[in-house]
Design an enzyme around this catalytic site. Sequence first.
Site, mmCIF file in Angstrom:
data_model
loop_
_atom_site.group_PDB
_atom_site.id
_atom_site.type_symbol
_atom_site.label_atom_id
_atom_site.label_comp_id
_atom_site.label_asym_id
_atom_site.label_seq_id
_atom_site.Cartn_x
_atom_site.Cartn_y
_atom_site.Cartn_z
ATOM 1 N N CYS A 26 -7.120 21.219 -13.654
ATOM 2 C CA CYS A 26 -6.008 21.505 -12.849
ATOM 3 C C CYS A 26 -6.203 20.231 -11.924
ATOM 4 O O CYS A 26 -5.719 20.455 -10.193
ATOM 5 C CB CYS A 26 -6.013 23.257 -11.728
ATOM 6 S SG CYS A 26 -7.825 22.899 -11.260
ATOM 7 N N HIS A 40 0.870 -1.467 0.035
ATOM 8 C CA HIS A 40 -0.354 -0.016 -0.407
ATOM 9 C C HIS A 40 1.400 1.023 0.301
ATOM 10 O O HIS A 40 0.694 2.074 -1.091
ATOM 11 C CB HIS A 40 -0.734 0.190 1.037
ATOM 12 C CG HIS A 40 -1.676 1.193 1.709
ATOM 13 N ND1 HIS A 40 -1.620 2.098 2.051
ATOM 14 C CD2 HIS A 40 -2.781 1.768 0.679
ATOM 15 C CE1 HIS A 40 -2.248 3.441 2.435
ATOM 16 N NE2 HIS A 40 -3.634 2.465 0.905
#
Lengths: 895, 895
Positions: B834, B453
């Site tokens: 963005c 992870h």
Amino acid sequence: MTVKLVYAFAEGSAQMSALLGGKGANLAEMARAGLPVPPGFTITTDACKAFFRAGNRLSDDLRKQIVEALKRLEQERGQRFGDPDAPLLVSVRSGSVTSMPGMMDTILNLGLNDETVRGLAASTNDERFAYDCYRRLIQMFGNVVIGIEAHRFERLLLAVKRSFGVAQDQDMPAEGWKRLAAEYKECIREAAGTEFPQQVYDQLSMAVEAVFRSWNNQRAKVYRQIHRIPDDQGTAVNVQCMVFGNKGEDSGTGVVFTRNPSTGDNVLYGEYLINAQGEDVVAGVRTPMKIDALRADLPAAYEELVQACRRLERHYKDMQDIEFTVENGKLYLLQTRNGKRNAQAALKIAVDLVNEGVLSREEALLRIEASHLDHLLHRGIDEDAVTEVIAVGLPASPGAAVGRAAFDADTAAAWKKAGKQVVLVRSETTPEDIHGVLAAEGVLTSRGGMTSHAAVVARGMGKPCVCGCEDVRIDMDARRMSAGGRIVEEGDWITLDGATGRVIAGAVPLKEATGTEELRVVLGWADDIRRLRVYANADNPADAAAARAFGAEGIGLCRTEHMFFDPSRLAVMQRMIMADSPEERQDALNRLLPAQQSDFEGMFRAMDGLPVTIRLLDPPLHEFLPQSEELQHKLNSAATPEERDNCRRLLRKAEELREANPMLGQRGCRLGIVYPEIYDMQIEAIFKAAAACMDQGIDVRPQIMIPLVGDASELKLLRELVDRVAEQVLGADKRRDCRYKVGTMIEVPRAALTADRIAAHADFFSFGTNDLTQMTFGYSRDDAEGKFLTHYLNRKLLPHNPFQVLDTEGVGQLIELAVARGRARKSSLKTGICGEHGGDKASIRFCHEIGLDSVSCSPYRIPMARIAAAQAAIELRESEEEAEAEVRSAEACAG
Amino acid sequence: MTVKLVYAFAEGSAQMSALLGGKGANLAEMARAGLPVPPGFTITTDACKAFFRAGNRLSDDLRKQIVEALKRLEQERGQRFGDPDAPLLVSVRSGSVTSMPGMMDTILNLGLNDETVRGLAASTNDERFAYDCYRRLIQMFGNVVIGIEAHRFERLLLAVKRSFGVAQDQDMPAEGWKRLAAEYKECIREAAGTEFPQQVYDQLSMAVEAVFRSWNNQRAKVYRQIHRIPDDQGTAVNVQCMVFGNKGEDSGTGVVFTRNPSTGDNVLYGEYLINAQGEDVVAGVRTPMKIDALRADLPAAYEELVQACRRLERHYKDMQDIEFTVENGKLYLLQTRNGKRNAQAALKIAVDLVNEGVLSREEALLRIEASHLDHLLHRGIDEDAVTEVIAVGLPASPGAAVGRAAFDADTAAAWKKAGKQVVLVRSETTPEDIHGVLAAEGVLTSRGGMTSHAAVVARGMGKPCVCGCEDVRIDMDARRMSAGGRIVEEGDWITLDGATGRVIAGAVPLKEATGTEELRVVLGWADDIRRLRVYANADNPADAAAARAFGAEGIGLCRTEHMFFDPSRLAVMQRMIMADSPEERQDALNRLLPAQQSDFEGMFRAMDGLPVTIRLLDPPLHEFLPQSEELQHKLNSAATPEERDNCRRLLRKAEELREANPMLGQRGCRLGIVYPEIYDMQIEAIFKAAAACMDQGIDVRPQIMIPLVGDASELKLLRELVDRVAEQVLGADKRRDCRYKVGTMIEVPRAALTADRIAAHADFFSFGTNDLTQMTFGYSRDDAEGKFLTHYLNRKLLPHNPFQVLDTEGVGQLIELAVARGRARKSSLKTGICGEHGGDKASIRFCHEIGLDSVSCSPYRIPMARIAAAQAAIELRESEEEAEAEVRSAEACAG
């Protein structure tokens, strides 16, 4: 060229109400129809808007046009405004586009001054009458234009009456009115440091300005906010020759309805006063006479009035509310408008007018208002059982409610979850109480008016509400309330009557709403005309049966989660959620299955032959666990180690399931995909119930609905699960006979955008407009309403609360797009909406326009939805016909 | 007609890799080019898919086609499969469409059995060689087909070596291999209860089945998951005549790269072994020789190899990784593929190939991978300053990080908020730690591999990560870690080198990434070709300067909220939020203004001449207050009544501001509308900064961006505010010179749907794809990632994580629609994105395709974005040219 800002009555018509206001347009219409209307003219709403733009100033151009109109009036009447011998007098009245009764201002008898009053006395040979008119003018002018409080004038009137030893206005001698006029002028001088204007043209322009300004007085603004009337509409002003009901015993004034507004019976209904001027009837100075008595008092005028009523009613095709004045035996009509009426009357009048050939069924249907149905359809109190009314407050939202008093929203919600009926009792509610209102049968507040938060919210939810009930005192520490000398402890039963404002101790039996014969007739017409099917949102067999009685054509939304909140089931549900192993989870699910199955059997039985749309579990699992705070509290007071352990486990699970934004978290089909065994159990219960009902000869039409789908793959996967379980439970033959359907909620924007792919796996789409609105706007309803959304609505950044009225511009666009794409992929696809908008008239209209197949709403909204669906069909047909006619006429021109 | 499932090499080509797999297609291509490839045939991926569909069974049709192909091979070679005298031997190798090195299985020397091995010995006159081949076959077959663990065979090999007293395989006498073959067969009998098949056709079909099956072995599945290779692609199988590198001292086998894969230098690079078979080089049985030595060992074969390398490189237009075997002096090529290389080499090779005229610039650009740039662009350690390496773990994500060790995510997040640099140290991370990873400069874990992870998340965020560092022991109770005999307390400085896996005590100075000369060349080409502008997301002047150095053409997103987290400012911010009166609030805002102004001056200075897009405050106010739990804790331990009071006030405010779904709550422009004084202050700071910079001759280009707009009315209102403040601060003349722009984020679905109306008030749209993805999917990123979204990705319900790769189907549709409607309303409208997607290659390609003007991403992603933008432009041009060519040819046909 200058803009025409003033219209003589003869120049207007009923169609010009946007420019002339409702009253002006109707006066013009009556004048054109040859009815006896005192002549006058209307200053347009455009002039009003220009007045505001110019910083509350009348333009020179407008002043000029007013003077010109007045000159024409003088010519017509052969009198002169300000004539010291026989002056022309006029009234100045507001007349907005949308009726706002009592909100704005009126001034009568303009044109009187110290000089002309003498002329009036001489020319009428009635000094008493002349000074009565004068004192009325000064009083109204002082109040409305100069802004002096009404009670100051009242006090002076009382003193003069006392000094002349008279009780009634009509007994006052001329001398009394003369003295009063003088005292009123003195009062103005003292209170405002200004003189009552003696220049009659000054009186007129000041009155016009005052009426324009009254558009923005506080009560008018509030009224517009409540009734959603645009602030920029402005008001027109009507200037009209005075006629006098106070000219003696052969004069009078009154108000008449062409039919009885309470029963709808076809008889004149109204009141009048002999020898009185307009506002006296309303002000209750004397007790007015019933209209029938006029036949004896002034038989010719009465007969003329009856004829005028008949003509106006046929002309306007509706029951009229008419103001009239009789001057020396001659009848004048001062105003006509469609009369307000109660629910029962509204329906009776509509049906009668159709039977009389005045109205078509379509026209009659378009007249029906949702509020009428509300009154006819809400449950009422069994009056025989009312024993102890302990308080009376404002009747804020119709219907009756019985439940245990709960003094805060959390308690109300918790009790509701525990299966209790509750009535929420608060001093006032705030947006934080919404969940309590939602949970309650009804709401009682001790503070706040008809537009208080509690009232607005309760009406929105269709819950009975009594508010501003100041007799009720709530003691939050002792958790009890007192009213009418009686103590109600939290948890005691009380009954509310939202239609009358009564608060009754104990649980009074309720009578279901029955409707009226006329309602049945009208609903029948609506059913013939409407194209939209109307389904019900109902989560239990009782609601389903009620819905069917109201005309539901099936269940559009059965929220299965509501079936788990019964305390005995909730415990098993929690065990399922807390399960440490798949076996433990399965065990809990096995125990829930028979309960679910019996729920569904009940639904199928109630809806024999009609579709029942069952939504699989939707809310996040943590909603079934106690709140963390509650658990922490329990933990602290736990007696045994076992209890403590259990609390700790629940707390841990609640923490584990806690989400930053539960609205956008693990819920809906995400739950069903991550924990397939839950949906598996629900589907098994549906098909076992279907099988059992089929064996009993019931025609079952299950429609399984998958919530919160955002990608076709989700629906594909779960549809396969449904089909697999159906095969297992029913076997191949019975499965074929069952003809169940599988569909999805479209409530995530992406589902709408990818509707073509989703439709490949769906038999139907049901638009969940609550969630779709939340996600399309990015508004959490919990966080928006009462907070920034209220701010937005107050500042008119949004035209409506999008949770009440469907946002056609944004959310509606997604719905249209999804319908088009879904149908392009699968022409047999059925579409409908099942959010709260399914019960909103404007939203239903939109659903009709974009061609949905159905709307689904709460049982009590169904008759309204049937009517609204018919209205939408009629309106759409009309606008199409108009468009066609335009095309034809354009073609004819071109040809 | 039966489907053709088997292709001789001569029938294939490099274009057929979807059907023949990469290896098969390349073998075919080499064979067609006349290169010395041992003949053979390829069983298609379609055959593999059919095998799976049939429940892992070879169809009779396929068996027939394999036998026919083998017959043709026998004819070509003049040998017979299973011939007891001089048998044809073949290899069976997997060959997937996408290269999966080492993931699947290979078997050599098929065709040997107890009888043919004697024939091979006789025909080659080399008994030792024949039995060496036989024991290799039995070992590989036993392992791969029958599933016996490799170590069992290893143990037997070791024992036989010991009993013959030899250390190296090549010293084993024939007798030894013979004995081993017998023992291997016995081993199979014992372990699996089955015989090694003596029927050579059984060997072949069992081997083909085993290779097909190996597509679904565990490591192949995991590999595909990591590399996003579709599970349904299937593998091809190559059956090829054996050539033998183990036929004596004039034989050998090796691997060669046509250029140096570490430096990119244009010299052969590789290794070989004399007298060995394929897997010996990889297995490290003997130390292989450098490829240069082959020139002396086998000069003719070497020369031929050099020629082949040159031809293959020109043919494939890329550096090749080639497997070869020399059998009795004759060179054979067994495989060629594009060689893996490091970042520096990749760029050098690309530039060199362009200079050599092999590649066009466009072709070279298409070769550049994002991962290459990552390595060249991340910060590194100043090696001179490294004093104490205390541990070494896996180099999981490139770059170097310096910070104070924090042992849990909350601490890391809190310290970051307090302005500290932190390194998150955990035994392993879970999704609950995401906010800690986000806050940290880098991540160190003591457990977990390159795909754990922590590794995956850190790479996703472009943060340095060292994982699986088992030398590190973390003591959570004492809140410290030990490594290399040294204790690091929480809060001590440490340094990570994500490129090497080193953990270093103390704060080592970092060197900024410098790139290479070749990188500059390639970026120059990209800039010539791309159409998209590339802006940076940067919230402070230092990041802005770094972005400019990386080629940013402006700031696309400056998040002003980040400017308030500095502790001194945060206190004032809290005072502002807690203000009891407008005056108090204004006072706090007045104190924040100079700080904001100086932030903006720094941004304008760093971006002299380029646009700076400043987003006004976006997050909900409660994000600036301490967490409730923290406050409760503080309250409990507060010493003075004042402290307690303050805690209580903060708690109350935090409760008041708490939201059910903050993502959909009072944030963005909703904040600016309800509390206009906050935006007012920010806008004033922007224009004061602009004025100050203009006075210094700086070319300022402010672009004020309003977040979370959902309706045009919001933008209209706030644009008016901007214009008003601009006028106040700058005056009319300067305001004109300043030429600021006002635009909005499109991040709420409704904004996209109503883009036409919004465009009326906007100079630019910037798509905030993070929020737009959350709302369009109805996913809260916090609640989805690591939870149901992970489940969805594992089950392939979604092709990608939509927060990493823009969902073109749903979210992309909204973007396209908004661009089209916005531009239709205002043709000068600028559009860009963005969100985090601005740094993702596939998403950039989509932005190019739909015609956006710009993308904005974090500074270190800018070179990658420049390349990706160029790649998108090239690919789009190519596909357009292809489409045109098709049209032309269709027209030609029609003509």
